[in-house]
Structures are given as C-alpha cells and as structure tokens.
Enzyme design. Structure first.
Site, mmCIF file in Angstrom:
data_model
loop_
_atom_site.group_PDB
_atom_site.id
_atom_site.type_symbol
_atom_site.label_atom_id
_atom_site.label_comp_id
_atom_site.label_asym_id
_atom_site.label_seq_id
_atom_site.Cartn_x
_atom_site.Cartn_y
_atom_site.Cartn_z
ATOM 1 N N HIS A 121 -6.893 0.736 -8.692
ATOM 2 C CA HIS A 121 -7.906 2.155 -8.093
ATOM 3 C C HIS A 121 -8.732 1.947 -9.076
ATOM 4 O O HIS A 121 -8.138 1.919 -10.502
ATOM 5 C CB HIS A 121 -7.391 3.531 -7.612
ATOM 6 C CG HIS A 121 -7.999 4.586 -7.189
ATOM 7 N ND1 HIS A 121 -9.521 4.494 -8.275
ATOM 8 C CD2 HIS A 121 -8.580 4.375 -6.277
ATOM 9 C CE1 HIS A 121 -10.186 5.323 -7.305
ATOM 10 N NE2 HIS A 121 -9.302 5.481 -6.211
ATOM 11 N N ASP A 198 0.425 5.343 -12.290
ATOM 12 C CA ASP A 198 -0.065 6.436 -10.926
ATOM 13 C C ASP A 198 0.383 6.568 -10.291
ATOM 14 O O ASP A 198 0.258 4.929 -9.348
ATOM 15 C CB ASP A 198 -1.977 5.462 -11.125
ATOM 16 C CG ASP A 198 -2.045 6.143 -9.809
ATOM 17 O OD1 ASP A 198 -2.547 6.850 -9.193
ATOM 18 O OD2 ASP A 198 -4.210 5.251 -9.732
ATOM 19 N N GLN A 201 -0.604 7.094 -4.685
ATOM 20 C CA GLN A 201 -0.803 6.587 -3.166
ATOM 21 C C GLN A 201 1.024 7.159 -3.645
ATOM 22 O O GLN A 201 2.005 6.072 -1.746
ATOM 23 C CB GLN A 201 -0.869 5.473 -2.987
ATOM 24 C CG GLN A 201 -2.808 5.241 -3.559
ATOM 25 C CD GLN A 201 -3.729 5.816 -2.165
ATOM 26 O OE1 GLN A 201 -2.749 5.626 -1.065
ATOM 27 N NE2 GLN A 201 -4.358 6.675 -2.378
ATOM 28 N N LYS A 224 -3.183 14.147 -1.541
ATOM 29 C CA LYS A 224 -2.709 13.560 -0.944
ATOM 30 C C LYS A 224 -0.944 13.430 -0.512
ATOM 31 O O LYS A 224 -0.492 12.852 -0.082
ATOM 32 C CB LYS A 224 -2.548 11.857 -1.942
ATOM 33 C CG LYS A 224 -4.103 11.467 -1.809
ATOM 34 C CD LYS A 224 -3.815 10.211 -3.008
ATOM 35 C CE LYS A 224 -5.381 9.782 -3.375
ATOM 36 N NZ LYS A 224 -5.748 9.647 -2.162
ATOM 37 N N CYS A 362 -11.951 1.511 -3.662
ATOM 38 C CA CYS A 362 -12.382 1.376 -5.143
ATOM 39 C C CYS A 362 -11.232 0.846 -5.755
ATOM 40 O O CYS A 362 -10.669 1.017 -6.465
ATOM 41 C CB CYS A 362 -12.041 2.959 -5.601
ATOM 42 S SG CYS A 362 -13.217 4.339 -4.782
#
Length: 404
Positions: A121, A198, A201, A224, A362
């Site tokens: 991202h 990261d 997700q 999320k 993104c």
C-alpha cells in the site's frame, strides 16, 4: 461453526437499503462494519465517564484511564506481545508506519539500504521514500510475480550487510496475497536488518503472534477489525522502542520539562503525545473481544469458503480476469472484464446496492505491473453470505451486458 444469521444481527448497518436495494457490503478491505457492542462502548464512554486519562485524580479520569489501559492489555494479549508497553496506540496504520520511519531518520546512514516489497500500500512505500531522501539511504524493491506473489529468489539476492530495514505487508490489500513473512523476518535478521510488518489487511482474518513471528514492528488499524476509525496499533520490540526517539512532542510524552532541557516518559507514553482517541482505544479492545469470541480459525475458514465460491463463479464470466492468483490468499478478489473500466462496473453495482471498491487501491505499482488503471475489488467478511455473492455475480453479469 459460525451462526451467520445471528452474527448479521449484531451489525445494524446490514439492515439498511442502498438505492432501494438491501445493502451488500463487499468493501471490507477498506473498512469493516461495526458491531452494536462496539457502538455501545463508544456511547457508554461519552455518557458515563468522559474524561481525560492519566492526568486526573477524580473518579471519571481514573475510570477512563483504567478502561483505556485495560484495552491496551487486551491488544497485547491478542498479539501476544511480551509487555503491554510494547503496544503503542496511534491514529492508524499510516500514523504507526510514519512514527517508525521518523525514528529511523536519526539512525539510518547514507548508503545503507532499505527494502520494500512491490505489493505494498502507498502507506508502506511513501514514508520510506521520504526517509531515504532525508538520510541518503537506498530504497530497493522485492519484485512481484505474475500471480501476485513476491519473488523470493530476488529477495534472497537483496540481502546484504548494508540492509538495515525491511518493510512488507502480511497481506496485500489489492490482491489478497498472504506473504511469507516468517521466512522474510528470519532471513532479514540473519543480515542484521529490522523488519516492519504492515498487518492492516491481515488482522481481520489472521491472529498474529508477534513473538512467534519475531517481528520487530507490526502495525494495523482498528477500523478493519470491527473497531472505530482513527485508532491504530503499533507493536514494537522493547529494545527498538527504547532506541527510537519520540515522534511528537507535547503532553503525556514527557518526564520533566524546563526551558533548559526536557526528559521523556517511558514506554508507551513516550510515543503517545497529547490526548488520544480515548473512546476509540477502549472500543478497539471491545472489537477484538467480539472477534475473538467468534474465533479467528472459524472466521478464516468461513471467509475462505466465500472466496472460493465467488472465485469459481466469477471465472465463468467471459472475458473476466482475476489479478492475484496465489494459492495463499485472504478473502479478496480483484478483477477486470475485457476493456470495461472498473469504475463503470462499480457504479452499476452500487445502483444495485452492492458496495465494492474500484481503482488502484492505493497500490499503483501493482497496477503498473499489470498495465491496468485499476480493478474491481470485492472483499468479504464473516458477516457476508453466499446469497449475497449470488446477487453480486448477477450484478457483474448485468453490468458487463450493459457496458459491452
């Protein structure tokens, strides 16, 4: 086994209509919906004990402080961090990444190398570009393959004594690929490089154990994982958090202040300047309680069912191409149909009450790799159903017929 009908009752927004049709929400990779128990926690804070934390001797302040710090402990246990103070509450994943990048600006030297994956991202690309501009460090990239996986042979070749930092997402937001972060962390550590994962997700689908992974940093966003917007989590190993300088100056992050010299507070407050999103932090803990009550193994198994069900039907549509075909994926499917612009398909689906994401997500380098402007992305959560997927498939077919 998840009781999907009962679960859907927990989410008020799923009862609404969009454009006269029942809402079908397939934009979960952008943000999850919020269960009533989290909404209630936010309201309860403002109705019953709204006060600033850590600073007051009065009862409301102490109640708010206790609830906020209890949430930190919930988050620590969820991620299996060694200590509660290794959990820094931030404004989101992007804030957390920038916090770490800012800290390394005083550590990284000219000519040293940082390595980022091609599947990132923008939030896990741009801060490191800025860091390299400040320090003179060299940014290198782990390339991707046609299937949307990382080229691990190229990664192995990029390992060198000059490599100091590696940044990679646990799961690609654009393709759903689950990256081999265990291998990446192990091999990076062999050359002395720190690794930031990261997890924005991944955390809706996977319960990461940061100690087992041996990650130096792991970041994610509350919105999320059934929590509120404006809250993020930064896990950092104590040794790294101690070494990095504060990101922002102000209240709460200080020990002593004088015009001659200021000394800083210990962890975690060193990185938590100013009044935080108090109710958001508390509600993040409630959101994790809710998801853990369902069980992440149950969530992952059910969402994979949805993914396989949708993928099979999508591939039966003439001219449809799916991007990201790794065998190791979360419940994300990105696709295009012929020369039809993804925005046009998304617009027609919206008229049918179906929310998907369109565009580059993104993740422009991924789109450049495939030489496309973007994709239609449908992302599923544990409160979605196969019946919704059937309606979605019919909607895609209808859109294609109208636009062809």
């Amino acid at each position: 086994m998840l009781d999907i009908k009962k679960i859907r009752e927990d989410f008020p927004i799923l009862k609404r209509e969009v454009n006269g049709k029942p809402l079908i929400y397939f934009d979960n990779a952008a943000t999850s919906q919020t269960p009533q128990v989290v909404i209630d926690a936010i309201v309860d804070y403002y109705v019953n004990y709204n006060a600033n934390i850590h600073r007051g001797v009065h009862s409301l302040s102490q109640e708010a402080t206790d609830a906020y710090e209890e949430a930190r402990i919930k988050i620590q246990k969820h991620f299996n961090a060694a200590q509660p103070y290794e959990i820094i509450l931030t404004a989101g994943t992007t804030h957390a990444i920038n916090l770490v990048a800012n800290g390394f600006a005083s550590i990284l030297k000219k000519g040293e190398e940082v390595l980022v994956s091609a599947l990132e991202h923008h939030s896990n690309i741009v801060p490191w570009q800025m860091l390299c501009e400040k320090t003179g460090a060299i940014l290198k990239v782990i390339p991707q393959t046609e299937s949307g996986e990382l080229d691990m042979d190229a990664f192995a070749k990029a390992l060198s004594p000059q490599l100091k930092l590696v940044f990679v997402n646990h799961v690609s937001n654009a393709l759903g690929t689950i990256n081999p972060i265990e291998e990446i962390i192990t091999e990076a550590h062999k050359v002395g490089a720190a690794v930031l994962i990261d997890g924005a997700q991944a955390t809706p689908h996977i319960k990461p154990d940061v100690q087992a992974l041996d990650a130096d940093f792991y970041v994610c966003s509350a919105h999320k994982i059934c929590g509120p917007t404006g809250v993020g989590v930064l896990y950092g190993k104590e040794e790294w958090l101690t070494k990095l300088p504060p990101y922002q100056g102000g209240g709460e992050m200080i020990d002593q202040v004088s015009f001659e010299k200021t000394t800083y507070a210990g962890l975690p407050h060193k990185f938590e300047a100013g009044t935080p999103n108090i109710c958001g932090g508390i509600a993040t803990g409630v959101g994790l309680d809710y998801m853990n009550g369902l069980g992440f193994d149950n969530i992952a198994a059910y969402e994979d069912e949805l993914l396989q069900y949708a993928t099979k039907q999508l591939l039966e549509i003439d001219g449809l191409k799916i991007y990201g075909t790794s065998a190791h994926k979360t419940a994300v499917v990105s696709f295009n149909v012929g020369e039809i612009h993804p925005y046009d398909i998304g617009t027609i689906l919206d008229k049918l009450g179906i929310a998907v994401r369109t565009g580059h997500h993104c993740a422009q380098p991924i789109m450049d790799f495939y030489k496309i402007p973007g994709t239609v992305r449908a992302s599923f959560s544990f409160y979605n159903t196969k019946e919704e997927i059937d309606t979605f498939i019919d909607g895609v077919k209808r859109a294609v017929a109208m636009l062809s």
